[in-house]
Scaffold this motif. Sequence first.
Motif, short mmCIF file in Angstrom:
data_model
loop_
_atom_site.label_atom_id
_atom_site.label_comp_id
_atom_site.label_asym_id
_atom_site.label_seq_id
_atom_site.Cartn_x
_atom_site.Cartn_y
_atom_site.Cartn_z
N THR A 113 33.31 37.71 42.50
CA THR A 113 34.37 38.39 41.76
C THR A 113 35.51 37.40 41.60
N ARG A 114 35.88 37.15 40.36
CA ARG A 114 37.01 36.25 40.11
C ARG A 114 38.29 37.07 40.10
N LEU A 115 39.16 36.79 41.04
CA LEU A 115 40.43 37.51 41.16
C LEU A 115 41.57 36.62 40.68
N SER A 116 42.32 37.13 39.73
CA SER A 116 43.49 36.42 39.22
C SER A 116 44.72 37.26 39.53
N VAL A 117 45.63 36.70 40.31
CA VAL A 117 46.88 37.38 40.64
C VAL A 117 48.00 36.69 39.88
N LEU A 118 48.68 37.46 39.01
CA LEU A 118 49.71 36.88 38.15
C LEU A 118 51.12 37.16 38.65
#
Lengths: 118, 115
Positions: A113-118
């Motif tokens: 799972t690719r998690l991107s936190v902005l």
Amino acid sequence: EAGVTQFPSHSVIEKGQTVTLRCDPISGHDNLYWYRRVMGKEIKFLLHFVKESKQDESGMPNNRFLAERTGGTYSTLKVQPAELEDSGVYFCASSQVLPGRKAKNIQYFGAGTRLSVL
Amino acid sequence: AQTVTQSQPEMSVQEAETVTLSCTYDTSESDYYLFWYKQPPSRQMILVIRQEAYKQQNATENRFSVNFQKAAKSFSLKISDSQLGDAAMYFCAYRSAGGDDKIIFGKGTRLHILP
């Protein structure tokens, strides 16, 4: 036979929000592992379940991460609250518990799972 | 603590040619396992080949073979007759034969296959 499946494949959230990742291991696999790859770095171990019990959680980065495996089947990894440095790819793996040398206990991985936190 | 080093972030090879991916590791243990995993884009990471440290013979799996040099702590992967489907990120990995189950990975090598 279905492999290790992970949901979602990609998640984009804002800093401070909560995200829950799910992993469905191969049926019959009592061992379940979580790993994480931060951009440009090595894949690193987070924790290991045997059935529903945490066997080793030495890789969990801090108490914002909570892993569960109720009933010894699927597992969830919750990040609350998410921080920018949590971005990365979270891998799940599973293996059988086999007697004899550990070489037999191959860990089968999901797509992550690719998690991107902005 | 054990470490795994892959010094080639990216490599390219012409289709049908042979390519070797490098990996070195550091450990004080005498009994362990070494692996090469492959992850195609957005797909599952799969085990390509594994080597048990106590076995002197190099492992082979069809077009994939390793050169295991225990004294030098080197574990390279050779892919013969490269195919377009070999394009992927390749991870070298280590696991202790005793104690815990955790796998220690290198940073990976992205392999491009040129048609």
